[in-house]
Structures are given as C-alpha cells and as structure tokens.
Design an enzyme around this catalytic site. Sequence first.
Site, short mmCIF file in Angstrom:
data_model
loop_
_atom_site.label_atom_id
_atom_site.label_comp_id
_atom_site.label_asym_id
_atom_site.label_seq_id
_atom_site.Cartn_x
_atom_site.Cartn_y
_atom_site.Cartn_z
N TYR A 124 61.61 33.25 40.07
CA TYR A 124 62.57 31.92 39.72
C TYR A 124 62.73 31.07 40.90
O TYR A 124 63.00 31.63 42.12
CB TYR A 124 63.95 32.42 39.41
N GLY A 159 56.94 29.40 44.90
CA GLY A 159 56.59 30.44 44.07
C GLY A 159 55.19 31.13 44.45
O GLY A 159 55.28 32.49 44.11
N TYR A 181 50.05 31.49 36.92
CA TYR A 181 49.37 32.92 36.81
C TYR A 181 47.89 33.05 36.69
O TYR A 181 47.29 33.87 37.51
CB TYR A 181 50.17 33.54 35.70
N LYS A 210 45.81 30.57 37.80
CA LYS A 210 45.18 30.43 39.24
C LYS A 210 45.18 31.42 40.16
O LYS A 210 44.25 31.65 41.02
CB LYS A 210 45.96 29.33 39.67
#
Length: 173
Positions: free
Chosen positions: A98, A109, A143, A145
């Site tokens: 998050y 992230g 994800y 990637k």
Amino acid sequence: MEQIVIQKASLGDMATIQGIGRQTFFETFAHGNTGDDMDKYLDEHFSEVKIKAELSHPESLFFIAREGIEAVGYLKLNTGQAQTELQEKEGIEIERIYVKSAYHGKKVGQLLYDRALEIAQLQGKSYLWLGVWEENPRAIRFYEKNGFVVFDKHIFKVGNDEQTDLMMKKELR
C-alpha cells in the site's frame, strides 16, 4: 524528494499501519465501491484490534516506507498459517503493498516489493504469490513487470460486494 527508507514495523507502529491502510485502500478502491461497502470493509479490516492481531502474528511481517519522518506506504508479508489462502511452506504471500497516492510513480512500491523478494530469498521460499483486484490495471501491470503470472482467481469481499481477485505467482527457483 528525500530518500525512501524501508523499516521493519513493530506493534508500536499500529496507528501508522492503520492510518496508511485506511487511506490507501480508500484512495484506490472507493471509486469502484459503494460508501456502505467501503465503510464496512475499513471498519472490519483496519480496526485497532485487527491491525494489532496482524502485527502480533508470528508468521506475518510488516515494513513501512518512510520519506524522512513521513510514512508513505507499507508492505505486509505472510508465511505459513498467516497466508490468506495457499498456506504452503514453500511460498510467501504479499498481502499488501500500500502506497499513498501522492507517492505513486516514485518507486515506493518497487522498493517495498524488492524487500518482499529479499525476504522470500533469505527464507529460501520457492515462490511469491498475491491476490490483486481484476479491476486494478495499474497493480496488475506492476506485478507483471516484476515477473508475476496469473494462476487462479478468488473472491474478495469489500463490505457485502463479492469481487474477483486475480491470484498471481512468481517462481523464485
């Protein structure tokens, strides 16, 4: 922008985890859900009792991303019985990455994901897995990637609304 630092969270970080969780879940998902469903989900999943139990679970790990003193995101990992589904000892679940919307696109992230990958490798896990809402293309691209592929689907309830999550997995060996 100051350097982002990732720190292991403890029970003393409960209010920080709760605040970021409520804020980022709302920022990300309010547009696709009713106010009642959002309120119910936030009250149930980000209560002090729930967050304290999660932070106290011996098979869960939390890490907070900070820019200076400001907490800008967090990561929650689960192993063993703490996993929401698979509960296999070979895997580790990324339950949450998050990041506050103001920090999207600033690699927060990615730093949190990199920590998850590091923990999985240190623990000798065979794979990482997670669930991501099928209507969250930004997260799905992130994800993908990072090498995740869809392997199944499951139902995720937001309030009373049943939604579909894609289950994604990255093999590590």
